[in-house]
Design an enzyme around this catalytic site. Sequence first.
Site: not given
Length: 459
Positions: A23, A110, A155-156, A277, A283, A285, A290, A322, A325
């Site tokens: 690990s 441990n 709403t919606h 772009s 563009k 973006n 995102e 293990q 983590k």
Amino acid sequence: MTKLWGGRFTKTAEEWVDAFGASIGFDQALVMEDIQGSIAHVTMLGKCGILTSEETEQIKAGLEKLKEKAKAGELEFSVQNEDIHLNLEKFLIDEIGPVGGKLHTGRSRNDQVATDMHLYLRNETKNIMEALRNVQQALLNQASNHVETLIPGYTHLQRAQPVSFAHHLMAYFWMLERDFGRFEDSLKRVNVSPLGAGALAGTTFPIDRAYSAELLGFDSIYENSLDAVSDRDFIVEFLSAASVTMMHLSRLCEELILWSSQEFQFIEMDDAFATGSSIMPQKKNPDMAELIRGKTGRVYGGLFSLLTTLKGLPLAYNKDMQEDKEGMFDAVHTVKGSLKIFAGMIDTMDVRTEVMEKAVHNDFSNATELADYLAAKGLPFRDAHEVVGKLVLTAINKGVFLLDLSYEDFQAAHPLFEQDIYEVLEPKTVVARRNSAGGTGFEQVKIALKKAASILENE
């Protein structure tokens, strides 16, 4: 290379088996916590007379040297030594000789790894809480400038009623305030010491667990050694709080993405948080919004992964653990990065108030005001609802909005309408009148801003 635990074994594993089981590739992130825990442990061993004062000081000096090397990036970790604990023990023995092997007296990997993760999450949870405050401050700053800026409320994803833009932004302030509270409350479970629980059953050495806990700044110790080494609830709880936070950020990201589109044009993202772009030169973006929306799934994955790992494990420690983590490390990195980006996006976005103003005038989001108007004059609300619905249909058929209808149109719909109806339908009037506690009315928004400011000032 001889394993530090290899006395019972007659042959060594192949390199690829070592690599699969190791690990150190990811738990080296716990190097400072492991050294911190070891210094507390050896200090306790010295206090309890389990090690001599000379041995204690020699080991502490060795650990301090390793700490400096770790800070300087001078430690070269080995897969053959599996994990951060055995790597550091090997470094210590190389540094100060065989006495370094006495550090592990009265503890196990441990309880050692559990201690490391408690220390790590305590620190990172506090960092995330600070980052949450920065985003809340950014939201408050923007909201304070836009109390009387109006935006369609949805709403919606259909226009419903106009609201103060400050009110809309502050909805996310209060979501993040609950997130802050979740992280804050989780620290009660994080700040508990498993150190000294041993492999699973405690130890025969006369250790003082309360003292080592005090040295590490823990509030208390685990009361049961089996629980101490097998508990990962505190990580599950952290990942749960992190997932809720990312969900809230993702929701606002979705709105920022919509608002910055050509269809909405309510805001423009600062160039620092947008990209272009490779083929379409026009563009711009909203990539950072995102990306945060996309990274939300990573944090969810960490939560579900750990829950799945733990669900079938008997007491106490199992190698499966293990896997606790990497998801935790990734969630910490993702949430901290997302919050840092978010504060910048909110602080620097350009709010196009004139576009928002036009939007609230060119829709039917003031229709509820008509129904309330009639209801206030004694008409049952359900009847008022039907009257207004027909008025909306009339406006649609004429290709206009409610404010464009003639007084005769209103009178034809119902005689209770009077000349004041045009003032009632003005979007700013519509918003200002919603003055119930927690509403979008300007006075209520100002009250909310003061409460929010007070929360941030009292930190």
